[in-house]
Motif scaffolding. Sequence first.
Motif, PDB file in Angstrom:
ATOM      1  N   ILE A 222       1.272  -2.485  -0.053  1.00 64.14           N
ATOM      2  CA  ILE A 222       0.264  -1.400  -0.029  1.00 64.14           C
ATOM      3  C   ILE A 222       0.424  -0.094  -0.726  1.00 64.14           C
ATOM      4  CG2 ILE A 222      -1.147   0.021   1.603  1.00 64.14           C
ATOM      5  CD1 ILE A 222      -0.665  -2.082   3.769  1.00 64.14           C
ATOM      6  N   ILE A 223       1.446   0.523  -0.791  1.00 62.68           N
ATOM      7  CA  ILE A 223       1.693   1.652  -1.476  1.00 62.68           C
ATOM      8  C   ILE A 223       1.586   1.434  -2.801  1.00 62.68           C
ATOM      9  CG2 ILE A 223       3.798   3.157  -1.611  1.00 62.68           C
ATOM     10  CD1 ILE A 223       4.682   2.896   1.032  1.00 62.68           C
ATOM     11  N   ARG A 224       2.389   0.446  -3.377  1.00 66.47           N
ATOM     12  CA  ARG A 224       2.387   0.049  -4.796  1.00 66.47           C
ATOM     13  C   ARG A 224       0.745  -0.258  -5.200  1.00 66.47           C
ATOM     14  NH1 ARG A 224       5.429  -4.721  -5.603  1.00 66.47           N
ATOM     15  NH2 ARG A 224       7.060  -3.579  -4.790  1.00 66.47           N
ATOM     16  N   ILE A 225      -0.012  -0.819  -4.419  1.00 67.18           N
ATOM     17  CA  ILE A 225      -1.294  -1.200  -5.170  1.00 67.18           C
ATOM     18  C   ILE A 225      -2.164   0.126  -4.979  1.00 67.18           C
ATOM     19  CG2 ILE A 225      -3.529  -2.429  -4.683  1.00 67.18           C
ATOM     20  CD1 ILE A 225      -1.569  -4.887  -4.113  1.00 67.18           C
ATOM     21  N   GLY A 226      -2.035   0.852  -3.831  1.00 66.69           N
ATOM     22  CA  GLY A 226      -2.734   2.087  -3.645  1.00 66.69           C
ATOM     23  C   GLY A 226      -2.385   2.920  -4.729  1.00 66.69           C
ATOM     24  N   ARG A 227      -1.016   3.083  -5.116  1.00 66.38           N
ATOM     25  CA  ARG A 227      -0.873   4.263  -6.369  1.00 66.38           C
ATOM     26  C   ARG A 227      -1.416   3.689  -7.523  1.00 66.38           C
ATOM     27  NH1 ARG A 227       3.681   7.850  -5.185  1.00 66.38           N
ATOM     28  NH2 ARG A 227       3.829   7.742  -7.605  1.00 66.38           N
ATOM     29  N   ARG A 228      -1.365   2.442  -7.850  1.00 70.51           N
ATOM     30  CA  ARG A 228      -1.963   1.675  -9.056  1.00 70.51           C
ATOM     31  C   ARG A 228      -3.448   2.023  -9.113  1.00 70.51           C
ATOM     32  NH1 ARG A 228      -1.059  -4.126  -9.275  1.00 70.51           N
ATOM     33  NH2 ARG A 228       1.085  -3.630  -8.723  1.00 70.51           N
ATOM     34  N   MET A 229      -4.103   2.021  -7.894  1.00 72.19           N
ATOM     35  CA  MET A 229      -5.394   2.595  -7.770  1.00 72.19           C
ATOM     36  C   MET A 229      -5.389   4.024  -8.113  1.00 72.19           C
ATOM     37  SD  MET A 229      -6.695  -0.519  -5.717  1.00 72.19           S
ATOM     38  CE  MET A 229      -8.450   0.246  -5.737  1.00 72.19           C
ATOM     39  N   ASN A 230      -4.569   4.656  -8.071  1.00 71.99           N
ATOM     40  CA  ASN A 230      -4.763   6.114  -8.064  1.00 71.99           C
ATOM     41  C   ASN A 230      -5.119   6.763  -6.812  1.00 71.99           C
ATOM     42  OD1 ASN A 230      -3.806   7.568 -10.405  1.00 71.99           O
ATOM     43  ND2 ASN A 230      -5.509   6.542 -11.798  1.00 71.99           N
TER      44      ASN A 230
END
Length: 282
Positions: A222-230
Amino acid sequence: AKSAGKGSYVVFESWLTDSFSERMRIENRLYAAMENNEFHLVYQPQVDPAGKRVTGLEALVRWNSPELGQVSPVRFIKVAEDTHFIIPLGAWILEEACRYLKSLHDKGFPELTMSVNISMPQLLQTDFYELVLETLASSGLSPKDLELELTETVLLKSYDHVLPKLAALRGIQVKIALDDFGTGYSSLSYLTNLPITTLKIDKSFIDLLSTDDPQGSLVEEIIRIGRRMNLTVVAEGVETRDQLDRLTEQGCDRIQGYYFSRPLPPEELEVFLAGWSSTPGA
Ligand code: C2E
Ligand code: CA
Ligand code: CA
Ligand code: CA
């Protein structure tokens, strides 16, 4: 005498737990509670794990009723939503939180943001956008200081009504957080369609981090994808050092939870803030 005592205990307990009568008791007192100033706000710090700075606060409402005692917001917010009492109550919460944040800015904490929980009936009001604008203007805050927290239910149930309002609020730089993320139905891919700035990972996922449960890697994902989506990723309900360390390692942006602080009334919050800002490197 013994059985009478036992009987009255049962009656007492069912009176307390019967959800219908509890609802009625709450409903009957909400309006008077507002007139009598029985509501107040507490504020929970959100901390940046790297610099250990307090970056923002979440406003949480409390009701201290002379008749009912401390009533949990989990209970009375539901009743307030169903009766639409949340509209005047929510307007007061927004105003109070903004006014208080402005006073904190003026007291030497100009970087702090304020996150305010918003219920569905509030967002569905035709003039919700105007209400936010007016509240910001009257409190003297800039829109970027304010974050509105919405749950997936609110977003999904009335997507078509809600989306233009959120887009308008984003247009003036108000932040939008998706609260309790992971507890509802939305998939990560669905997030791309929402004008949100922040993802709050629900406590139930954070709890898994303290065990050897392989689900812990879900948080990482979740953290990785959230960060990828800014998106700014906030972990909620962080209670232990171990959870903090893992979240920091995984690149979580902000930490909220009892590990750093419970929600605090203004006086205690200001002591907390003063302590943090005067600790070098902390
Ligand atoms: P929420 O928005 O998910 O708020 C987070 C809840 O988790 C708060 O409970 C907070 O006190 C609690 N919490 C924070 N850190 C920890 C932790 O480390 N451990 C544990 N066990 N709990 C933690 P609270 O204040 O009782 O609020 C419950 C819910 O009531 C909120 O959940 C929100 O849905 C609703 N609520 C509270 N205040 C408001 C409000 O002003 N407006 C609206 N619409 N809803 C509110
Ligand atoms: Ca929240
Ligand atoms: Ca939450
Ligand atoms: Ca919640």
